[in-house]
Design a protein around this motif. Structure first.
Motif, PDB file in Angstrom:
ATOM      1  N   LEU A   1       0.827  -1.282   0.011  1.00 41.11           N
ATOM      2  CA  LEU A   1       0.012   0.048   0.075  1.00 41.11           C
ATOM      3  C   LEU A   1       0.792   1.094   0.066  1.00 41.11           C
ATOM      4  O   LEU A   1       0.583   2.215  -0.721  1.00 41.11           O
ATOM      5  N   LEU A   2       1.936   1.104   0.825  1.00 39.21           N
ATOM      6  CA  LEU A   2       2.843   2.426   0.959  1.00 39.21           C
ATOM      7  C   LEU A   2       3.390   2.665  -0.445  1.00 39.21           C
ATOM      8  O   LEU A   2       3.355   3.639  -0.876  1.00 39.21           O
ATOM      9  N   ALA A   3       4.237   1.835  -0.944  1.00 41.80           N
ATOM     10  CA  ALA A   3       4.642   1.859  -2.131  1.00 41.80           C
ATOM     11  C   ALA A   3       3.792   2.216  -3.486  1.00 41.80           C
ATOM     12  O   ALA A   3       3.856   3.075  -4.326  1.00 41.80           O
ATOM     13  N   GLY A   4       2.659   1.800  -3.279  1.00 41.64           N
ATOM     14  CA  GLY A   4       1.590   2.058  -4.398  1.00 41.64           C
ATOM     15  C   GLY A   4       1.031   3.457  -4.187  1.00 41.64           C
ATOM     16  O   GLY A   4       0.875   4.231  -5.469  1.00 41.64           O
ATOM     17  N   LEU A   5       0.799   3.952  -2.949  1.00 36.64           N
ATOM     18  CA  LEU A   5       0.419   5.405  -2.645  1.00 36.64           C
ATOM     19  C   LEU A   5       1.603   6.341  -3.453  1.00 36.64           C
ATOM     20  O   LEU A   5       1.310   7.344  -3.954  1.00 36.64           O
ATOM     21  N   ILE A   6       2.798   5.984  -2.896  1.00 32.37           N
ATOM     22  CA  ILE A   6       3.815   7.021  -3.156  1.00 32.37           C
ATOM     23  C   ILE A   6       4.073   6.914  -4.811  1.00 32.37           C
ATOM     24  O   ILE A   6       4.163   7.758  -5.497  1.00 32.37           O
ATOM     25  N   TYR A   7       4.508   5.537  -5.218  1.00 33.93           N
ATOM     26  CA  TYR A   7       4.930   5.516  -6.604  1.00 33.93           C
ATOM     27  C   TYR A   7       3.893   5.618  -7.537  1.00 33.93           C
ATOM     28  O   TYR A   7       4.163   5.933  -8.775  1.00 33.93           O
ATOM     29  N   GLY A   8       2.837   5.206  -7.109  1.00 35.92           N
ATOM     30  CA  GLY A   8       1.355   5.201  -8.141  1.00 35.92           C
ATOM     31  C   GLY A   8       1.465   6.847  -8.459  1.00 35.92           C
ATOM     32  O   GLY A   8       1.128   7.263  -9.544  1.00 35.92           O
ATOM     33  N   THR A   9       1.630   7.537  -7.352  1.00 37.81           N
ATOM     34  CA  THR A   9       1.414   9.160  -7.698  1.00 37.81           C
ATOM     35  C   THR A   9       2.556   9.634  -8.570  1.00 37.81           C
ATOM     36  O   THR A   9       2.242  10.347  -9.501  1.00 37.81           O
ATOM     37  N   VAL A  10       3.779   9.068  -8.234  1.00 39.47           N
ATOM     38  CA  VAL A  10       4.780   9.591  -8.829  1.00 39.47           C
ATOM     39  C   VAL A  10       4.697   8.988 -10.365  1.00 39.47           C
ATOM     40  O   VAL A  10       5.095   9.876 -11.352  1.00 39.47           O
ATOM     41  N   PHE A  11       4.177   8.032 -10.428  1.00 41.74           N
ATOM     42  CA  PHE A  11       4.038   7.108 -11.911  1.00 41.74           C
ATOM     43  C   PHE A  11       3.079   7.751 -12.708  1.00 41.74           C
ATOM     44  O   PHE A  11       3.034   8.440 -13.823  1.00 41.74           O
ATOM     45  N   MET A  12       1.934   8.418 -12.084  1.00 43.22           N
ATOM     46  CA  MET A  12       0.858   9.111 -12.758  1.00 43.22           C
ATOM     47  C   MET A  12       1.167  10.572 -13.200  1.00 43.22           C
ATOM     48  O   MET A  12       0.926  10.956 -14.455  1.00 43.22           O
ATOM     49  N   ILE A  13       2.056  11.195 -12.433  1.00 42.73           N
ATOM     50  CA  ILE A  13       2.596  12.732 -12.663  1.00 42.73           C
ATOM     51  C   ILE A  13       3.683  12.390 -13.911  1.00 42.73           C
ATOM     52  O   ILE A  13       3.417  12.933 -14.765  1.00 42.73           O
ATOM     53  N   THR A  14       4.596  11.199 -13.884  1.00 39.67           N
ATOM     54  CA  THR A  14       5.509  10.978 -14.915  1.00 39.67           C
ATOM     55  C   THR A  14       4.858  10.675 -16.181  1.00 39.67           C
ATOM     56  O   THR A  14       5.042  11.244 -17.263  1.00 39.67           O
ATOM     57  N   ALA A  15       3.593   9.753 -15.982  1.00 42.37           N
ATOM     58  CA  ALA A  15       2.962   9.600 -17.438  1.00 42.37           C
ATOM     59  C   ALA A  15       2.286  10.620 -17.854  1.00 42.37           C
ATOM     60  O   ALA A  15       2.350  11.020 -19.178  1.00 42.37           O
ATOM     61  N   ALA A  16       1.769  11.735 -17.067  1.00 44.17           N
ATOM     62  CA  ALA A  16       0.928  12.644 -17.679  1.00 44.17           C
ATOM     63  C   ALA A  16       1.947  13.675 -18.339  1.00 44.17           C
ATOM     64  O   ALA A  16       1.566  14.345 -19.370  1.00 44.17           O
ATOM     65  N   VAL A  17       3.148  13.786 -17.572  1.00 42.41           N
ATOM     66  CA  VAL A  17       3.942  14.833 -18.245  1.00 42.41           C
ATOM     67  C   VAL A  17       4.676  14.428 -19.695  1.00 42.41           C
ATOM     68  O   VAL A  17       4.870  15.190 -20.595  1.00 42.41           O
ATOM     69  N   LEU A  18       4.851  12.894 -19.632  1.00 43.13           N
ATOM     70  CA  LEU A  18       5.611  12.426 -20.599  1.00 43.13           C
ATOM     71  C   LEU A  18       4.516  12.210 -21.899  1.00 43.13           C
ATOM     72  O   LEU A  18       4.930  11.988 -22.969  1.00 43.13           O
ATOM     73  N   GLU A  19       3.583  11.274 -21.515  1.00 39.37           N
ATOM     74  CA  GLU A  19       2.754  10.794 -22.482  1.00 39.37           C
ATOM     75  C   GLU A  19       1.407  11.669 -22.562  1.00 39.37           C
ATOM     76  O   GLU A  19       0.294  11.113 -23.408  1.00 39.37           O
ATOM     77  N   GLY A  20       1.164  12.732 -21.719  1.00 36.97           N
ATOM     78  CA  GLY A  20      -0.335  13.152 -21.957  1.00 36.97           C
ATOM     79  C   GLY A  20      -1.113  12.763 -21.023  1.00 36.97           C
ATOM     80  O   GLY A  20      -0.938  11.734 -20.069  1.00 36.97           O
ATOM     81  N   LEU A  21      -2.217  13.716 -20.438  1.00 33.39           N
ATOM     82  CA  LEU A  21      -2.972  13.502 -19.401  1.00 33.39           C
ATOM     83  C   LEU A  21      -3.805  12.180 -19.354  1.00 33.39           C
ATOM     84  O   LEU A  21      -3.913  11.448 -18.306  1.00 33.39           O
ATOM     85  N   LEU A  22      -4.177  11.777 -20.658  1.00 34.71           N
ATOM     86  CA  LEU A  22      -5.018  10.442 -20.633  1.00 34.71           C
ATOM     87  C   LEU A  22      -4.132   9.138 -20.111  1.00 34.71           C
ATOM     88  O   LEU A  22      -4.691   8.497 -19.477  1.00 34.71           O
ATOM     89  N   SER A  23      -2.863   9.447 -20.284  1.00 38.95           N
ATOM     90  CA  SER A  23      -2.131   8.154 -20.016  1.00 38.95           C
ATOM     91  C   SER A  23      -1.921   8.217 -18.456  1.00 38.95           C
ATOM     92  O   SER A  23      -1.636   7.162 -17.917  1.00 38.95           O
ATOM     93  N   ALA A  24      -2.135   9.214 -17.660  1.00 42.30           N
ATOM     94  CA  ALA A  24      -2.080   9.017 -16.343  1.00 42.30           C
ATOM     95  C   ALA A  24      -3.247   8.295 -15.783  1.00 42.30           C
ATOM     96  O   ALA A  24      -2.841   7.436 -14.777  1.00 42.30           O
ATOM     97  N   LEU A  25      -4.337   8.258 -16.541  1.00 41.52           N
ATOM     98  CA  LEU A  25      -5.409   7.352 -16.130  1.00 41.52           C
ATOM     99  C   LEU A  25      -4.942   5.985 -16.234  1.00 41.52           C
ATOM    100  O   LEU A  25      -4.937   4.949 -15.223  1.00 41.52           O
ATOM    101  N   PHE A  26      -4.201   5.766 -17.377  1.00 44.16           N
ATOM    102  CA  PHE A  26      -3.744   4.517 -17.762  1.00 44.16           C
ATOM    103  C   PHE A  26      -2.728   3.773 -16.673  1.00 44.16           C
ATOM    104  O   PHE A  26      -2.513   2.515 -16.248  1.00 44.16           O
ATOM    105  N   ALA A  27      -1.952   4.858 -16.024  1.00 49.39           N
ATOM    106  CA  ALA A  27      -0.711   4.642 -15.447  1.00 49.39           C
ATOM    107  C   ALA A  27      -1.440   4.083 -13.876  1.00 49.39           C
ATOM    108  O   ALA A  27      -0.927   3.200 -13.265  1.00 49.39           O
ATOM    109  N   VAL A  28      -2.429   4.728 -13.576  1.00 50.47           N
ATOM    110  CA  VAL A  28      -3.342   4.489 -12.172  1.00 50.47           C
ATOM    111  C   VAL A  28      -3.608   3.025 -12.261  1.00 50.47           C
ATOM    112  O   VAL A  28      -3.470   2.076 -11.513  1.00 50.47           O
TER     113      VAL A  28
END
Lengths: 271, 413
Positions: free
Chosen positions: A130-157
């Motif tokens: 849960l801890l890693a999911g919370l932290i890196y889930g958020t980081v991954f969401m932001i990374t995906a949004a910045v690199l691949e566009g906002l829609l990718s943030a959803l996929f990242a989650v």
């Protein structure tokens, strides 16, 4: 006999997949307290406090960008820029490494809570997840949004959620092994580092010499990372890359759960 | 439905050369351990509302029994059935997360015991008030003193309204004021009809609050019954084991000058016979008048303590005792908390032999022990006659009138 065994296996596999979610629900108050405390502890004494939980991985990503894109100007054969390819693979890898690494020690770490008092032990392996999911889930969401566009943030989650479910049986398995076979915990960081080099994160599978490419099928993390690249960056993938991790997951659910349940009475007495 | 039912319950502790032997045994089900039988064949039914005391020597299996009932240990044989919410005080601050603050640990313990956030919110002020650790409640519990630890643990365990409270020696920890407060709390829980399991080396406390006592010896229930009967049987057993006579030197030496905040202590015990005092003292049965003067110092904020004394025989058994609380006397003291009380045993009735006098300073309810002077005075009793035994009872001899007219005098002693 064989049918009986298969039935038992199936029943335990279902239990291994369902029971942790039941625990997640029934022990939500307890889990929230423990996870909150963990996050606070990581940043205790700092001025920015909780900001660091996300700022630290963000700075790490920045360092990668600086080195690979700005200084080295690494170029990749495909259409995906190297930095994008690297980060989309690297963030989930850090999550995996963090979850597996902490699972090895989580039972020893929380032993003051259960050694001499009543405590639902089966919630403990879920905590690193849960801890890693919370932290890196958020980081991954932001990374995906910045690199691949906002829609990718959803996929990242979605990717992180699926990854957490996939990691579940391994958390229970490693928690037991880490408590009873301390030697494995010693060698585990090395295993994780090696696993990272053997996984196409810093390179593309196509860049491997032909004769080595087949060996990637033996590495479940290579399959997982390939799938992530497929979902977020439209990279090609094969049916085997779906089937192999699912099969491994299905095969590990029952043994992990049964082993945890059977060793549970011993955990209070193990040092 | 009983609160707790044990059927043929047993506990075998196992030890392994390596932790991986343990895992290997679980996987293969082939024994790789050495074992120690801590409890065997325990059949016990505890009805709701009973206060059960457990006595026994160290290592007899008392704590193992409590842990089985609390659910921190699983029986290796038989079954343990517990009906109701259990709060257990088994070891100092067990179940606390050292990195968490006192506040978080209160919520953590509550959550483990199955309380909802709202329920803990409601109980929280009471818990903090009872623990009395002030602003430390927001500090990590690893910074707590052992006294603060036990106070918080006790406050949580008793404020969450358990159906069954399990206490292992916890009352002996903490300062005098808190020990008194916690004893009151346990009595209140008892009076609310809750079930309490209580294990202590203080037989006095066991007898004072329990309505049933079991004596555990070598992992089995040896005697089970009325507190007075079981404690007596256990005491006799201990007396049989003790071979050495009490050492008079250990008693009063412990009375050092310490501040008496939150507690009380003895400041002097003087035994006088015929103008002489000291130890040993020479007495003569039926002739000497023994006067014992006890001085004490106490925190004026506490209720005035009471004093009790016990005469021990050569075998350390209590021959007789006396206490101000039992005799209905409330002691007085000066505004600083200092007091003094004397008791006179005229025509000392114990027969020849050596006796030791122990003095206890107790709470106003005559239960909690603030201080004690064990075997503080040695009494050497001699007698003129040939009476046998321990005590000379006051008596009158009578004969029918008219038989032997020259001998119609009554003799009384």
């Amino acid at each position: 006999m064989a049918a009986n065994l298969a039935q038992r296996f199936a029943r335990n596999a279902v239990a291994g997949a369902v029971e942790p979610f039941k625990i997640l629900f029934t022990q939500r108050t307890l889990l929230r307290l423990l996870i909150k405390r963990d996050i606070v502890n990581r940043t205790a004494g700092t001025i920015l406090g909780g900001v660091w939980v996300l700022a630290q991985p963000a700075l790490q990503m920045l360092a990668f960008w600086f080195l690979l894109d700005f200084v080295l100007k690494v170029k990749f054969p495909g259409q995906v820029p190297f930095l994008n390819y690297f980060l989309i693979g690297m963030v989930p890898w850090v999550l995996i490494a963090e979850v597996l690494g902490r699972s090895m020690t989580v039972l020893a770490e929380f032993s003051p809570l259960y050694r001499r008092s009543v405590f639902p032990l089966s919630i403990l392996p879920v905590i690193p997840l849960l801890l890693a999911g919370l932290i890196y889930g958020t980081v991954f969401m932001i990374t995906a949004a910045v690199l691949e566009g906002l829609l990718s943030a959803l996929f990242a989650v979605g990717v992180v959620a699926a990854l957490l479910v996939w990691l579940l049986p391994f958390c229970y398995l490693l928690a037991v092994i880490g408590l009873f076979v301390k030697d494995i915990a010693q060698v585990f960081p090395f295993v994780l580092t090696m696993a990272m080099y053997l996984t196409p994160i810093l390179y593309m599978p196509e860049m491997l010499p032909e004769q080595f490419r087949g060996f990637l099928a033996l590495n479940p993390f290579a399959d997982i990372v390939a799938l992530i690249h497929a979902v977020l960056q439209g990279q090609p993938f094969t049916a085997g890359q779906w089937v192999r991790p699912l099969l491994l997951w299905g095969l590990c659910l029952a043994p992990a759960w049964v082993l945890f349940r059977r060793t549970e009475p011993h955990m209070r007495e193990a040092l | 439905m009983s609160a707790i039912v044990l059927r043929q319950a047993g506990k075998q502790y196992v030890s392994y050369a390596h932790e991986w032997d343990r895992l290997w045994e679980v996987l293969t089900r082939r024994p790789r351990h050495r074992s120690f039988q801590a409890l065997s064949d325990i059949n016990l039914m505890v009805p709701h509302g009973q206060v059960l005391g457990i006595v026994g020597k160290n290592g007899a299996g008392k704590s193992t029994l409590l842990k089985l009932m609390a659910g921190t240990l699983l029986p290796s044989a038989g079954s343990v059935e517990v009906n109701g919410r259990v709060a257990a005080l088994l070891e100092l601050g067990s179940g606390f997360h050292p990195e968490m603050t006192g506040r978080e640990n209160v919520y953590l313990t509550g959550a483990i015991m199955g309380l909802t956030q709202a329920e803990i919110d409601r109980l929280y002020p009471e818990i903090v008030a009872f623990a009395g650790i002030g602003e430390f409640i927001d500090q990590p519990v690893k910074t707590y003193s052992s006294g603060m630890f036990v106070r918080l643990a006790f406050a949580v365990a008793t404020c969450v309204e358990p159906d069954i409270l399990i206490i292992d020696e916890a009352l002996s920890v903490g300062d005098g004021a808190f020990a008194r407060k916690s004893f009151e709390r346990i009595k209140a829980i008892r009076d609310h009809g809750k079930t309490i399991l209580f294990c202590s080396h203080s037989l006095y406390q066991v007898e004072a609050i329990c309505n049933r006592v079991i004596w555990i010896d070598q992992g089995r229930v040896r005697v089970d019954g009325e507190p007075a009967a079981v404690v007596t049987a256990y005491n006799n057993f201990l007396a049989g084991e003790a071979s050495a006579s009490p050492d008079a030197a250990t008693g009063v030496a412990a009375m050092t000058a310490l501040p008496v905040h939150g507690t009380a202590r003895l400041t002097g015990v003087v035994a006088t016979v015929g103008g002489k005092n000291g130890s040993p003292l020479e007495l003569e049965t039926g002739r000497s008048d023994l006067q014992i003067t006890t001085c004490f110092d106490s925190d004026p904020a506490l209720p005035c303590p009471s004093v009790a004394l016990a005469f021990l025989g050569e075998d350390q058994r209590i021959v007789t005792s006396a206490g101000t609380h039992n005799d209905g006397l409330t002691l007085a003291r000066d505004p600083l908390g200092r007091g003094e009380v004397s008791v006179i045993f005229s025509k000392f009735p114990l027969l020849k032999g050596n006796y030791w006098l122990s003095v206890y300073l107790l709470g106003e309810d005559g239960v909690h022990v603030y201080d004690q002077a064990f075997a503080a005075v040695e009494l050497r009793v001699s007698q003129r006659g040939l009476e046998q035994g321990l005590v000379s009872l006051p008596r009158r001899w009578l004969q029918p009138a008219g038989v032997g007219a020259d001998r119609d005098r009554q003799q009384s002693l």
